[in-house]
Design an enzyme around this catalytic site. Sequence first.
Site, PDB file in Angstrom:
ATOM      1  CE  LYS D  12      -4.291   0.259   0.762  1.00  0.00           C
ATOM      2  NZ  LYS D  12      -5.178  -0.340  -0.249  1.00  0.00           N
ATOM      3  CB  THR D  56      -2.528  -3.085  -0.357  1.00  0.00           C
ATOM      4  OG1 THR D  56      -3.783  -2.854  -0.986  1.00  0.00           O
ATOM      5  CG2 THR D  56      -1.602  -3.830  -1.308  1.00  0.00           C
ATOM      6  NE  ARG D 173      27.276  27.927 -12.539  1.00  0.00           N
ATOM      7  CZ  ARG D 173      27.075  26.689 -12.979  1.00  0.00           C
ATOM      8  NH1 ARG D 173      26.412  26.483 -14.110  1.00  0.00           N
ATOM      9  NH2 ARG D 173      27.526  25.648 -12.295  1.00  0.00           N
ATOM     10  CD  GLN D 216      29.023  18.085 -12.523  1.00  0.00           C
ATOM     11  OE1 GLN D 216      28.940  19.309 -12.392  1.00  0.00           O
ATOM     12  NE2 GLN D 216      28.797  17.478 -13.682  1.00  0.00           N
ATOM     13  CG  HIS D 244      19.650  25.996 -16.444  1.00  0.00           C
ATOM     14  ND1 HIS D 244      20.901  25.662 -15.966  1.00  0.00           N
ATOM     15  CD2 HIS D 244      19.216  24.899 -17.125  1.00  0.00           C
ATOM     16  CE1 HIS D 244      21.208  24.435 -16.355  1.00  0.00           C
ATOM     17  NE2 HIS D 244      20.196  23.943 -17.054  1.00  0.00           N
TER      18      HIS D 244
END
Lengths: 288, 288, 288, 288
Positions: D12, D56, D173, D216, D244
């Site tokens: 479930k 379930t 940025r 990263q 972005h």
Amino acid sequence: MTIVLGDNQYGKAETHVVRVTRGATHDIKDMTVSIALAGDFTATHLTGDNSHVVPTDTQKNTVFAFAKDPVGEIEDFALRLGRHFVSDHRAVTRARVTIAEQPWARITAGGKPHPHAFERAGSEQRLTAATCIDDAEWVVSGITGLMLLKSTGSEFWGYREDHFTTLPETRDRMLATAVEARWRYGGSGIDWAEAHGEARRLLLETFATKHSLSLQQTLYAMGEAVLEARPEIAEIRLSMWNKHHFVVDLKPFGLNNENEVFYASDRPYGLIEGTVTRDDAAPAGQAW
Amino acid sequence: MTIVLGDNQYGKAETHVVRVTRGATHDIKDMTVSIALAGDFTATHLTGDNSHVVPTDTQKNTVFAFAKDPVGEIEDFALRLGRHFVSDHRAVTRARVTIAEQPWARITAGGKPHPHAFERAGSEQRLTAATCIDDAEWVVSGITGLMLLKSTGSEFWGYREDHFTTLPETRDRMLATAVEARWRYGGSGIDWAEAHGEARRLLLETFATKHSLSLQQTLYAMGEAVLEARPEIAEIRLSMWNKHHFVVDLKPFGLNNENEVFYASDRPYGLIEGTVTRDDAAPAGQAW
Amino acid sequence: MTIVLGDNQYGKAETHVVRVTRGATHDIKDMTVSIALAGDFTATHLTGDNSHVVPTDTQKNTVFAFAKDPVGEIEDFALRLGRHFVSDHRAVTRARVTIAEQPWARITAGGKPHPHAFERAGSEQRLTAATCIDDAEWVVSGITGLMLLKSTGSEFWGYREDHFTTLPETRDRMLATAVEARWRYGGSGIDWAEAHGEARRLLLETFATKHSLSLQQTLYAMGEAVLEARPEIAEIRLSMWNKHHFVVDLKPFGLNNENEVFYASDRPYGLIEGTVTRDDAAPAGQAW
Amino acid sequence: MTIVLGDNQYGKAETHVVRVTRGATHDIKDMTVSIALAGDFTATHLTGDNSHVVPTDTQKNTVFAFAKDPVGEIEDFALRLGRHFVSDHRAVTRARVTIAEQPWARITAGGKPHPHAFERAGSEQRLTAATCIDDAEWVVSGITGLMLLKSTGSEFWGYREDHFTTLPETRDRMLATAVEARWRYGGSGIDWAEAHGEARRLLLETFATKHSLSLQQTLYAMGEAVLEARPEIAEIRLSMWNKHHFVVDLKPFGLNNENEVFYASDRPYGLIEGTVTRDDAAPAGQAW
């Protein structure tokens, strides 16, 4: 003890590209393309040296540029992109390109299919994921957003009971399910469009015609039907939501409800997941 | 200065009911029903005296109980419910019942339509809202979730320019739109299913065939086509998202892109809203 | 009978702009801006003559260009944009600029607020809609996505019963609600930030402290508290979802459940909508 | 060739339970609980024999019944449920219980925290998944829906260029990311609440303070900070969307834009996924 980088991948996700093939009649192909690259990317993680990194912006550009050539089936397009990233960038040892295709149908106007006007044909999407390494590649295709319902021909009884069981057994229940199916291809020279169309047809027909004692039984039968008929499919994985429809108790209002009026519940739902495969299927490798 | 209660309404929203009509073949009707009641409800707001309040739980029960009788078209069902609340509860002076119908299609198995197995037929929904007062009622029906696209036959130029204009004119653009249409019926004895089917057909055909100089022009033509053909429709309101598809600049890659490769953007989008009506249409009253 | 164009408006919706104010510490303002222009736009609807049409692309550019100047509160920015479209484009007789502001909070690092790193502060959004015509303007502000819950201090009984009533009365229930509040300002020289903060505080405190006999009573008390304390607010409209939490019956498992374990249901839900205003409030005009 | 059943599980999903602990002040715990059982379920797949199947519906009941006892941290509750299914049902060889916790904060009223009124505290969710087999168990916890942004302190340059590269390098940025973090615990006697709070704090502080040359690098630093400080965490997997924010070109309007006005794009987005672990971490077994 040393802290180390484990599995990693990166890429541009969900580039939404629509390709028009122009002529006396236009054709359109509406795809959302996601790319994931794995390989020698330790430097950017540890020091921020990006010399191996193909920017995700470049990946997006590549999708658009490659779409200028005839796209073909989504499996063809995914393979073409995947091979490109592996072959053109030494650091990339594995490229996985996942595509969801949104369906469109031609509008009928004046009794004829219109040459360049389309209506969206449902919320179901055709899927593929092509995974390419230097010397091998795998294709997994499938369907998501498929909603199926049968108003009879489904039972559920004989299950295990315990201290927390209150569910009554039933010999006739509504069975509604949202299906995600993904199947792994084997072999070569596959007719992607035919294989997809037939797999889809077999899933639906089996859902419809198989008398169901459990959603698990239905799932297995659906997968089995596909594998029996399509030798190019090595394995199929099905994820099926059991979207509960409860028979409403109308007795307080002096009414009988003989499986006619249902309350469609959103949550919780049953989630049944299973794989059907061949005992001699080639190993899946990095297909999934 | 005194603080006072202004307009108010309340009700149960989104009761999701599925009605099965059983026989040699089954039929299903999948509806999400929302109810809003207005009337003499000052006491509960000011003092918590609920003696006039029909609980939203009761409203939900009523939806299920009424679904035991043959449902008919959603307009029939909405009217039946709306009339009930106004006539059975003195405090209720206006009841609006809004229904969204989810479409299902019979699965084809063995070349024939299956008697009790169905697949969901798209994300488009058929809508209705019936508004009932003691001595009048109105029906507004429509469509939501309709996605249309034409890959040519659309221009956009000659617009007003100012200091902030950078958009180049175009004689050939892709036009994609998500449409919500709602139309107000007039008169009586209306064949709801036929009216809905024809209105839908006319909207699609006009979108397809009308050469477009602006989405506004397309919107008006779509509404006009419906009104010209369907005397039972007094007014139509259209809300159309201009879902921008931008031609990708492929020149950096040495490629031409002659309206072939498009980037489908999510946001922002244009939103064009307009009403098309008859100069002699009966007043809308409380229809909307 | 003649077919005619009725009410219409168009614009760019959901331009998502983030403005950074740079300095020793940075500030950010994250806004989704939607514009709707009404006026003399019959020609584009009827003939595709776009000479009066300010393209939605230009509207988007204008949002970005105006964001170069200090933005201020969202009410200031909406008014500045609205006034621009009405004053610079003769065909535009009404401009409505709607802004949703997404909240961010400074990340705490090393025990101090970081000068240029932020975490998203919840899913609640601050709203405004400024409507400008040649010689008048209105501001409606508000909140959406506010989720409130009280685990006691709420009753529901004494309601009207009919053939379809099954709900038991309760002297102690959980009350959970998703609130959308929008209030219309009157007067001038308003401190938008303070007014918003105080309105929000009053809504929450009243929800918490008002013993509730119905959600309607709670709604009215919340609106009343705002109007009593804030003379600059002429009217407040509240839309409150009654998100049902049902006491789970644990008796089958030999357990009592004294309002401790609840099942939170998604649909259906109650929807309570009401306006609280002043009897001498200035007319709303085109504010809504 | 024989068709066979492969991996499968069922359960479930998304039982939404809210637990109130009553007293002079109330506490609430808002959890969405999903269960997946694996084991000896071949019979139901192949023949519809459900004698091993724990419905379930029973699983849902069990969640509610177990919530009657003090819940503790979500890791405690998930383990208690997981152990129950494995120990009480011979056919179940693995139970995975996944919980998402929705956060609530006490409303401040009259300057003091209110004893039983709450406001939803953001869209971030705390996650756990406890996986139990007969003689072992694993706990993976984490966070989803965490949105982070830094308006400077991020660069991206020195990346690999090819025929499809158009992205200009940048020394400054905006970096915005939606984070899903999941970490695997090792050892025993863990203080779940403290470990979670500290892991979260370290992720945020590192995001804020680590100067970023690539997402990263930021990802790795975030994972490393958690592992360095928390010996009870063996491994952390991070999935970070690069959302972005593009600097809008305002030159057409005669304006400079020095990283002040950004367009926040929805799609496509970068998706960076990585694992940070210890070289001597115990094997993950069936934790994931």
